[in-house]
Enzyme design. Sequence first.
Site, PDB file in Angstrom:
ATOM      1  N   GLU A 140      -5.475  -8.272  -1.125  1.00  0.00           N
ATOM      2  CA  GLU A 140      -6.172  -8.100   0.156  1.00  0.00           C
ATOM      3  C   GLU A 140      -7.629  -7.791  -0.117  1.00  0.00           C
ATOM      4  OE1 GLU A 140      -4.773  -5.346   3.150  1.00  0.00           O
ATOM      5  OE2 GLU A 140      -2.690  -5.784   2.646  1.00  0.00           O
ATOM      6  N   GLU A 154       0.834  -1.214   0.000  1.00  0.00           N
ATOM      7  CA  GLU A 154       0.000   0.000   0.000  1.00  0.00           C
ATOM      8  C   GLU A 154       0.866   1.260   0.000  1.00  0.00           C
ATOM      9  OE1 GLU A 154      -2.768  -0.517   3.280  1.00  0.00           O
ATOM     10  OE2 GLU A 154      -4.137  -1.596   1.974  1.00  0.00           O
TER      11      GLU A 154
HETATM   12  C1  BGP Z   1      -4.416  -2.812   4.950  1.00  0.00           C
HETATM   13  C2  BGP Z   1      -3.082  -3.307   5.381  1.00  0.00           C
HETATM   14  C3  BGP Z   1      -3.083  -4.570   6.144  1.00  0.00           C
HETATM   15  C4  BGP Z   1      -4.335  -4.887   6.905  1.00  0.00           C
HETATM   16  C5  BGP Z   1      -5.614  -4.398   6.269  1.00  0.00           C
HETATM   17  C6  BGP Z   1      -6.828  -4.426   7.166  1.00  0.00           C
HETATM   18  O1  BGP Z   1      -4.374  -1.426   4.952  1.00  0.00           O
HETATM   19  O2  BGP Z   1      -2.219  -3.521   4.280  1.00  0.00           O
HETATM   20  O3  BGP Z   1      -1.890  -4.640   6.860  1.00  0.00           O
HETATM   21  O4  BGP Z   1      -4.233  -4.700   8.233  1.00  0.00           O
HETATM   22  O5  BGP Z   1      -5.501  -3.116   5.737  1.00  0.00           O
HETATM   23  O6  BGP Z   1      -6.818  -3.317   8.007  1.00  0.00           O
HETATM   24  P1  BGP Z   1      -7.055  -3.404   9.558  1.00  0.00           P
HETATM   25  O7  BGP Z   1      -6.047  -4.351  10.074  1.00  0.00           O
HETATM   26  O8  BGP Z   1      -6.848  -2.048  10.049  1.00  0.00           O
HETATM   27  O9  BGP Z   1      -8.450  -3.886   9.719  1.00  0.00           O
END
Ligand code: BGP
Length: 463
Positions: free
Chosen positions: A371, A179
């Site tokens: 993701e 990201e």
């Molecule tokens: C993205 C990241 C991840 C992951 C995901 C979910 O931004 O790349 O590392 O954590 O989001 O977010 P969160 O963990 O805040 O629910």
Amino acid sequence: MGFPKNFLWGGATAANQCEGAYQVGGRGLANVDVIPAGKDRFPVMLGHKKMLAPNGAHRYPAMQGIDLYHHYKEDIALFGEMGLRCYRMSIAWTRIFPNGDEPEPNEEGLAFYEDLFRECLKYHIEPLVTITHFDCPIHLIEQYGGWKNPKLIEFYKRLVTVLFTRFKGLVHYWLTFNEINMILHLPFMGAGLVFEPGENETQTKYLAAHHELIASAWATKIAHEIDPENKVGCMLAAGMTYPYSCNPEDVWKGMDKDRESYFFIDVQSRGYYPSYAQKFFQRENIQLELSPEDQRVMRESTVDFISLSYYSSRCASADPSIDTTAGNAFATVRNPYLKTSEWGWQIDPLGLRITLNSLYDRYQKPLFIVENGYVEDDYRISYLREHIRAMKDAIELDGVELLGYTTWGPIDLVSASTGEMNKRYGFIYVDLDDEGNGTLRRTKKKSFDWYKKVIASNGENLD
Ligand code: BGP
């Protein structure tokens, strides 16, 4: 027709949200280790509160993670049982170079990952490796100021050269920075930036971004030189921005917002800074140096594929009084047509198809969803089902080229934004609570068998 035969169904994690064992195996301290749970978390992630060493007043969830470091064989066996064809994970930079600037790598760290990859391959799981998922050695922050210093490009080149050499033949898919656009939103997490009072944050963030973009281009070049079989991708926190209305002011706002993110991928995929960015830099008095050699590498070594995270679409309005809602680190205008999860993130499966099409139209390179996920087990099944359908439409009806799909958190892990365990994205439950108590026992949830069936049918059986 459906999904391609070799479609990479899988799951995705990050070192700092899983591994724990932060002082084991010669590992050094990283920014992610000192991001606390609780009310100081956001100020630290934003680079507004300087806390480069742990203290007794805070709890640091990344230090323990879900202790994947000591459980990876068990966890990968469960991934194998689920039928995952791909496991996206990240390297902790500080396991390989504890301080970041040593001349030689730490063998214990390399051996750990080598064994982990071999374990994956035992189950025919293709590793997809994020080289940097929000982590930066603390020493590089204290000594050099993080990514705002061009010296980090050299340290990163050293890191990737070691990785590509050591893991040649074991790993074929690499992502340079997770990201990468997160640098604008959570700059301590994205680039190890801590701001001085009165500092021009925009200038510093784009300077750091510039260095990451150069480093990313070099990594792509080095990866191809060491093994022509390597495929290197960039990674965008994606989600198309809709205009709140057809008022041209709203449409312009939406376009402008999208460019803020596309900027990174424009450079990584096309090899040069787009003209709208150059104009923006002039206006903001942002001066970025680019040597002829770096410029050449940027032009010649563009990424092989575009990867993205997608949780929701976004929305923009020219009217500042319109209601907003949470969404990862991206607050956005509330879209009245969408439902919202209990964590405040809006749900928009068709938005995934729209986002995929927009990226494919723009870059004409294969895409990889690395993701996508949901927190509650029963709803997870319907959330994923709808997103998989949208993905299928993008492939079947729109001709988008998609390499794979790795859901976020096949196993419960620490949340990046809140630091909680409670978000529970996993198909596998981990007995660990928000205070760090629990047996760490792993158990399968209902969605485990569901995803297994989806993969076994190559995305045909979504019931
Ligand atoms: C993205 C990241 C991840 C992951 C995901 C979910 O931004 O790349 O590392 O954590 O989001 O977010 P969160 O963990 O805040 O629910």
